[in-house]
Enzyme design. Structure first.
Site, PDB file in Angstrom:
ATOM      1  N   HIS A  53      53.859 -94.742  20.790  1.00  0.00           N
ATOM      2  CA  HIS A  53      54.928 -93.756  21.163  1.00  0.00           C
ATOM      3  C   HIS A  53      56.073 -93.940  21.204  1.00  0.00           C
ATOM      4  CE1 HIS A  53      51.797 -91.830  18.944  1.00  0.00           C
ATOM      5  NE2 HIS A  53      51.609 -91.053  19.830  1.00  0.00           N
ATOM      6  N   LEU A  58      74.067 -94.335   6.026  1.00  0.00           N
ATOM      7  CA  LEU A  58      72.256 -93.851   5.944  1.00  0.00           C
ATOM      8  C   LEU A  58      71.755 -92.642   6.310  1.00  0.00           C
ATOM      9  CD1 LEU A  58      69.498 -95.829   6.239  1.00  0.00           C
ATOM     10  CD2 LEU A  58      69.394 -95.108   7.506  1.00  0.00           C
ATOM     11  N   ASP A  84      52.792 -95.232  11.538  1.00  0.00           N
ATOM     12  CA  ASP A  84      51.230 -95.292  11.492  1.00  0.00           C
ATOM     13  C   ASP A  84      50.909 -96.266  12.817  1.00  0.00           C
ATOM     14  OD1 ASP A  84      48.796 -93.481  12.334  1.00  0.00           O
ATOM     15  OD2 ASP A  84      47.829 -94.597  10.388  1.00  0.00           O
TER      16      ASP A  84
HETATM   17  C1  FPP Z   1      51.245 -92.288  14.328  1.00  0.00           C
HETATM   18  O1  FPP Z   1      51.194 -93.345  15.230  1.00  0.00           O
HETATM   19  C2  FPP Z   1      52.341 -91.993  14.806  1.00  0.00           C
HETATM   20  C3  FPP Z   1      53.219 -90.652  15.376  1.00  0.00           C
HETATM   21  C4  FPP Z   1      52.428 -89.478  14.502  1.00  0.00           C
HETATM   22  C5  FPP Z   1      53.912 -90.232  16.097  1.00  0.00           C
HETATM   23  C6  FPP Z   1      55.373 -91.229  15.323  1.00  0.00           C
HETATM   24  C7  FPP Z   1      56.882 -90.871  15.634  1.00  0.00           C
HETATM   25  C8  FPP Z   1      56.992 -91.428  16.545  1.00  0.00           C
HETATM   26  C9  FPP Z   1      57.192 -92.876  16.444  1.00  0.00           C
HETATM   27  C10 FPP Z   1      58.611 -90.631  17.450  1.00  0.00           C
HETATM   28  C11 FPP Z   1      60.156 -90.707  16.504  1.00  0.00           C
HETATM   29  C12 FPP Z   1      61.068 -90.395  17.206  1.00  0.00           C
HETATM   30  C13 FPP Z   1      62.211 -89.921  16.879  1.00  0.00           C
HETATM   31  C14 FPP Z   1      63.116 -89.751  17.499  1.00  0.00           C
HETATM   32  C15 FPP Z   1      62.623 -89.716  15.339  1.00  0.00           C
HETATM   33  P1  FPP Z   1      49.302 -92.698  15.440  1.00  0.00           P
HETATM   34  O2  FPP Z   1      49.692 -92.179  17.411  1.00  0.00           O
HETATM   35  O3  FPP Z   1      48.657 -91.683  15.066  1.00  0.00           O
HETATM   36  O4  FPP Z   1      48.698 -94.003  16.135  1.00  0.00           O
HETATM   37  P2  FPP Z   1      47.133 -94.645  15.530  1.00  0.00           P
HETATM   38  O5  FPP Z   1      47.155 -94.687  14.385  1.00  0.00           O
HETATM   39  O6  FPP Z   1      46.786 -96.126  16.001  1.00  0.00           O
HETATM   40  O7  FPP Z   1      46.098 -93.742  16.584  1.00  0.00           O
END
Ligand code: FPP
Length: 240
Positions: free
Chosen positions: A34, A128, A17
């Protein structure tokens, strides 16, 4: 390799997050957060390998994330597709087995094909297992396990915790030992509800794109401080 002589957690689960806030702090669109989150993930995968962790499960897209603005949802889908094509060979070379957990019905054919390719080309890897929870929800998982058990003809008298576990999406993995959530929020958000019954929780204020080896080691150190009793008591008198 970690300097700690203590056994590493076998299975680490992470809610990544804080991507949006990381981008906002830099006056960038959320998508860039992201994108930076994918880079952080690749580094954490290597750090987990170096620490002999067997399973890393990450929450990449929840059943509820469809509620986000459509451009963010399509951005995330595109990002995941791009990440698979960019990092699949690297993950393979690192010895990573990729497994997708979640409801694949709602994702595009293109993404489903990419997942299938990622899973099949890494199936022989043993360093892993990276479990990518995508269109995943803990409640969805429990419901799909019940449906599968019913379809398999499991009778009420034969149903048990162990029996239902056989039908959960990650039945092949031990339950997580350590659950990490970055970004400062202190909640599960419908992640692995069934599997975290005895998991140790560590919440970090670090935004996911800034999470690295140091933060992972801090979480593992906190895990090692915990007294895991699994509902029992420590130093219980031995029955005569
Ligand atoms: C939460 O941060 C994050 C997500 C909903 C997406 C996480 C996904 C990735 C890092 C990509 C993963 C990719 C692969 C290929 C596995 P948020 O957007 O809720 O952040 P905020 O709370 O600051 O708004």
């Amino acid at each position: 390799m970690s300097s700690s002589a203590l056994a590493p957690p076998r299975h680490v689960a992470i809610v990544m997050d804080g991507n949006g806030r990381w981008a906002k702090k830099r006056f960038l669109p959320r998508f860039f957060g992201h994108k930076a989150g994918v880079d952080a993930l690749v580094k954490v995968v290597q750090a987990c390998i170096d620490r002999d962790i067997e399973h890393l499960t990450v929450f990449a897209f929840s059943s509820e994330n469809w509620k986000r603005p459509s451009d963010e949802v399509s951005g995330l889908m595109g990002l995941v597709l791009a990440a698979v094509s960019r990092y699949l060979a690297k993950m393979g070379a690192m010895g990573v087995r990729i497994r997708i957990v979640g409801d694949r019905d709602a994702v595009s054919d293109k993404l489903r094909n990419a997942w299938n390719e990622a899973e099949s080309t890494t199936a022989h890897n043993t360093k892993l297992t990276l479990n990518v929870a995508f269109n995943y929800g803990g409640r969805w998982d429990i419901v799909q396990a019940c449906k599968k058990a019913l379809a398999a003809g499991v009778k009420p008298e034969d149903m048990s915790e162990a029996k239902l576990s056989e039908f959960m999406a990650m039945s092949y993995a031990p339950d997580p030992d350590l659950f990490i959530r970055t970004g400062g929020e202190v909640r599960i958000s419908n992640f692995l509800l069934w599997q975290v019954a005895y998991t140790e929780f560590v919440f970090s204020d670090c935004l996911w794109p800034e999470f690295g080896e140091r933060e992972l080691d801090a979480a593992i150190a906190a895990f090692h401080e915990r007294d895991r009793r699994f509902g029992g008591v420590k130093d219980a008198p031995v029955a005569a």
